[in-house]
Scaffold this motif. Structure first.
Motif, mmCIF file in Angstrom:
data_model
loop_
_atom_site.group_PDB
_atom_site.id
_atom_site.type_symbol
_atom_site.label_atom_id
_atom_site.label_comp_id
_atom_site.label_asym_id
_atom_site.label_seq_id
_atom_site.Cartn_x
_atom_site.Cartn_y
_atom_site.Cartn_z
ATOM 1 N N PRO A 89 8.376 44.848 7.890
ATOM 2 C CA PRO A 89 9.042 45.239 9.151
ATOM 3 C C PRO A 89 8.052 45.380 10.295
ATOM 4 O O PRO A 89 6.916 45.812 10.114
ATOM 5 C CB PRO A 89 9.686 46.585 8.801
ATOM 6 C CG PRO A 89 9.853 46.558 7.323
ATOM 7 C CD PRO A 89 8.686 45.783 6.795
ATOM 8 N N GLU A 91 7.690 46.472 14.680
ATOM 9 C CA GLU A 91 8.260 47.372 15.677
ATOM 10 C C GLU A 91 7.939 46.825 17.065
ATOM 11 O O GLU A 91 6.780 46.492 17.356
ATOM 12 C CB GLU A 91 7.686 48.785 15.525
ATOM 13 C CG GLU A 91 8.295 49.801 16.483
ATOM 14 C CD GLU A 91 7.756 51.191 16.259
ATOM 15 O OE1 GLU A 91 7.142 51.752 17.184
ATOM 16 O OE2 GLU A 91 7.943 51.718 15.147
ATOM 17 N N GLN A 108 12.802 48.860 15.201
ATOM 18 C CA GLN A 108 12.269 48.204 14.013
ATOM 19 C C GLN A 108 12.914 46.823 13.878
ATOM 20 O O GLN A 108 14.128 46.678 13.977
ATOM 21 C CB GLN A 108 12.548 49.021 12.754
ATOM 22 C CG GLN A 108 11.854 48.460 11.517
ATOM 23 C CD GLN A 108 12.083 49.283 10.273
ATOM 24 O OE1 GLN A 108 13.152 49.217 9.666
ATOM 25 N NE2 GLN A 108 11.088 50.080 9.887
ATOM 26 N N VAL A 110 13.231 43.272 11.587
ATOM 27 C CA VAL A 110 13.046 42.635 10.292
ATOM 28 C C VAL A 110 13.269 41.134 10.466
ATOM 29 O O VAL A 110 14.322 40.713 10.964
ATOM 30 C CB VAL A 110 14.012 43.194 9.234
ATOM 31 C CG1 VAL A 110 13.870 42.437 7.922
ATOM 32 C CG2 VAL A 110 13.749 44.680 9.009
#
Length: 213
Positions: A89, A91, A108, A110
């Protein structure tokens, strides 16, 4: 002088071993599976390995650059079976607008690298195992071509990429050089994937390895 605490050092070593073993074994497992499903590709790779090996006990690391089909097989295995399909992940560090979506700073993110690698708008016959697509093709997985990012990209890409590349290529080259492979007592492949941080085969296959003479 600052020193790492024993606990932090332990975690670092654990991360190195876990990150460098599970993903590698998973990649090799999927590569062998796809080669068994595609005998023509297996034969092509074995022929290349045995021409390079020339009867020696092992193929050394310095000969890997002479094996373009091996590198194509590894790339195609990564494309279809990325060991960590959602990468790590990220940010966002600032507010950004992307494809009409507003992404706030601190969100966040993904990345679905698995979906990117099977995108039919990018790849011809994306569900097919075709190593030839990478022959005479500049696309690589080093983070500069976003169609194929099994190790991520940018400064937060996987730091073990060079280690993993050599280990995967060296292991697969010597496996197909020294052995012939066949399914044991099975007539069909179940390609169902397990779910988790890394993606394994859900159901293992039994393979017989016979020494090549």
């Amino acid at each position: 002088m600052f020193m790492e605490s024993p606990f932090k050092l332990h975690l670092s070593i654990y991360d190195i071993f876990s990150g460098g073993t599970d993903t590698t074994s998973t990649t090799l497992q999927w590569a062998i599976t796809e080669l068994l499903r595609n005998p023509r590709a297996m034969k092509e790779l074995q022929q290349e390995a045995r021409e390079i090996g020339q009867g020696r006990s092992l193929i050394p690391e310095e000969d890997l650059d002479k094996m373009p089909y091996l590198k194509a097989v590894i790339k195609e295995a990564f494309r279809l079976h990325i060991p960590a399909p959602l990468l790590v992940p990220r940010e966002s560090t600032k507010d950004v607008k992307l494809l009409g979506y507003d992404i706030a700073s601190g969100t966040q993110v993904v990345v679905n690298a698995w979906a990117i690698a099977r995108d039919p708008s990018v790849w011809e016959e994306p569900e097919e195992f075709r190593p030839e697509r990478f022959l005479n093709n500049p696309i690589d997985y080093k983070g500069f071509h976003f169609e194929l990012i099994p190790f991520g990209a940018g400064r937060r890409g996987c730091p073990g990429i060079n280690f993993a590349t050599v280990i995967n290529e060296l292991a697969l080259a010597n496996l197909v050089y020294k052995f012939d492979f066949a399914l044991s007592g099975e007539k069909a492949f179940d390609m169902t994937e397990s779910y988790g941080i890394t993606v394994h085969r859900k159901y293992p296959i039994l393979v017989t390895a016979t020494s090549y003479k």
